[in-house]
Design a protein around this motif. Structure first.
Motif, PDB file in Angstrom:
ATOM      1  N   ASP A  79      -0.841  -7.858  -9.674  1.00  0.00           N
ATOM      2  CA  ASP A  79      -0.925  -8.187  -8.251  1.00  0.00           C
ATOM      3  C   ASP A  79       0.376  -8.813  -7.761  1.00  0.00           C
ATOM      4  OD1 ASP A  79      -1.469 -10.380  -9.910  1.00  0.00           O
ATOM      5  OD2 ASP A  79      -2.560 -11.446  -8.337  1.00  0.00           O
ATOM      6  N   ASP A  83       3.257  -7.554  -5.016  1.00  0.00           N
ATOM      7  CA  ASP A  83       3.751  -8.384  -3.916  1.00  0.00           C
ATOM      8  C   ASP A  83       5.279  -8.411  -3.896  1.00  0.00           C
ATOM      9  OD1 ASP A  83       1.157  -8.925  -3.215  1.00  0.00           O
ATOM     10  OD2 ASP A  83       1.127 -10.956  -4.060  1.00  0.00           O
ATOM     11  N   TYR A  86       6.661  -5.113  -2.823  1.00  0.00           N
ATOM     12  CA  TYR A  86       6.474  -4.975  -1.373  1.00  0.00           C
ATOM     13  C   TYR A  86       7.568  -5.742  -0.621  1.00  0.00           C
ATOM     14  CZ  TYR A  86       4.495  -5.944   3.243  1.00  0.00           C
ATOM     15  OH  TYR A  86       4.310  -6.092   4.595  1.00  0.00           O
ATOM     16  N   ARG A 113      -1.892  -2.163  -5.115  1.00  0.00           N
ATOM     17  CA  ARG A 113      -2.759  -2.872  -4.172  1.00  0.00           C
ATOM     18  C   ARG A 113      -4.046  -2.106  -3.880  1.00  0.00           C
ATOM     19  NH1 ARG A 113       1.131  -5.758   0.426  1.00  0.00           N
ATOM     20  NH2 ARG A 113       1.861  -7.456  -0.933  1.00  0.00           N
ATOM     21  N   LYS A 123      -3.679  -6.295   2.485  1.00  0.00           N
ATOM     22  CA  LYS A 123      -2.454  -6.082   1.719  1.00  0.00           C
ATOM     23  C   LYS A 123      -2.148  -4.601   1.549  1.00  0.00           C
ATOM     24  CE  LYS A 123      -1.834 -10.310  -0.959  1.00  0.00           C
ATOM     25  NZ  LYS A 123      -1.510 -10.854  -2.287  1.00  0.00           N
ATOM     26  N   SER A 124      -3.196  -3.800   1.370  1.00  0.00           N
ATOM     27  CA  SER A 124      -3.002  -2.352   1.249  1.00  0.00           C
ATOM     28  C   SER A 124      -2.510  -1.769   2.562  1.00  0.00           C
ATOM     29  CB  SER A 124      -4.314  -1.678   0.827  1.00  0.00           C
ATOM     30  OG  SER A 124      -4.743  -2.141  -0.437  1.00  0.00           O
TER      31      SER A 124
END
Length: 252
Positions: A79, A83, A86, A113, A123-124
């Motif tokens: 996860d 992040d 991203y 995600r 988040k997706s």
């Protein structure tokens, strides 16, 4: 990296960040102790803040450090890796010409995600929209539109039809339709966005005038010069009233 930026960017908040982070990083790098996942997440949050302050070099340096450290972190970090990918993908897309690199990072972030949170999670949706913008810049309009459509569905389920997040997602889809030459569909969607925006968000929100400007451009492309001019004149008067004649919103 932080010290190098400090010579160019003299912000009080930046100096505060340096003071707070120096001892913090020394605790781990100085003692040769591998940072924990919690520590690395805190660093990624700091990198996000540095980006908002315009300290892009410092943010990128910090994200690279976190990304490298995750390789040896004993905890499950999928996860957090997503992040970091991203954040790095967004940073590269906005402040460099390395769109292929940004695309790889954002595709990776999106895949993880969706696997962890599902397609409709915030988040997706964020990752879909970030990737869609990169693909749109690369003229991959069809795939970008699909991502914006999926993101909009997620926003609708999560936030409802009248939230600012949903309206902004609709705007991305409308722009994608424009790029594909589907002007009538784009106009219809933009009119709906402007109508809903005037009802549910404050007129002092710059987003509303961005949407009106996009609608005016769409009308102009279809030959409706009078309609575009009327919309822009009205928007200009309102923007001058709320933001002032020399504001960025008004000048745009």
């Amino acid at each position: 990296g932080l010290k190098a930026c400090n010579e160019k960017l003299q912000f009080e908040i930046y100096e505060w960040l340096c003071e707070k982070s120096a001892a913090y990083f020394d605790k781990y790098t100085g003692d040769k102790v591998a940072p924990s996942k919690k520590t690395l997440r805190s660093m990624s949050v700091l990198a996000s803040l540095l980006t908002k302050l315009g300290l892009f070099e410092a943010a990128f340096f910090l994200l690279k450090y976190v990304r490298t450290s995750l390789l040896t972190c004993p905890e499950k970090t999928n996860d957090l890796k997503a992040d970091v990918n991203y954040l790095m993908g967004n940073l590269i897309a906005k402040h460099s010409s390395k769109l292929d690199t940004a695309e790889i990072l954002l595709r990776s972030a999106l895949a993880v995600r969706v696997n962890i949170f599902g397609k409709c999670h915030e988040k997706s949706c964020d990752a879909m929209e970030a990737l869609g913008k990169v693909l749109q810049t690369k003229s991959m309009h069809s795939e970008a539109a699909t991502l914006f459509e999926d993101s909009l569905m997620g926003r609708l389920l999560k936030n409802g039809s009248e939230s600012l997040e949903t309206l902004m997602s609709r705007n991305l889809l409308a722009l994608s339709l424009q790029y594909q030459g589907r002007l009538y569909e784009a106009e219809k969607l933009l009119r709906k966005i402007v109508q809903m925006g005037e009802t549910v968000i404050e007129r002092k929100s710059e987003s509303l005038y961005v949407w009106k400007n996009n609608l005016a451009i769409c009308l102009q492309k279809q030959g409706d010069i009078n309609g575009a001019e009327s919309l822009l004149r009205k928007g200009l008067l309102e923007s001058e009233q709320y933001f002032g004649p020399l504001s960025t919103c008004t000048l745009k």
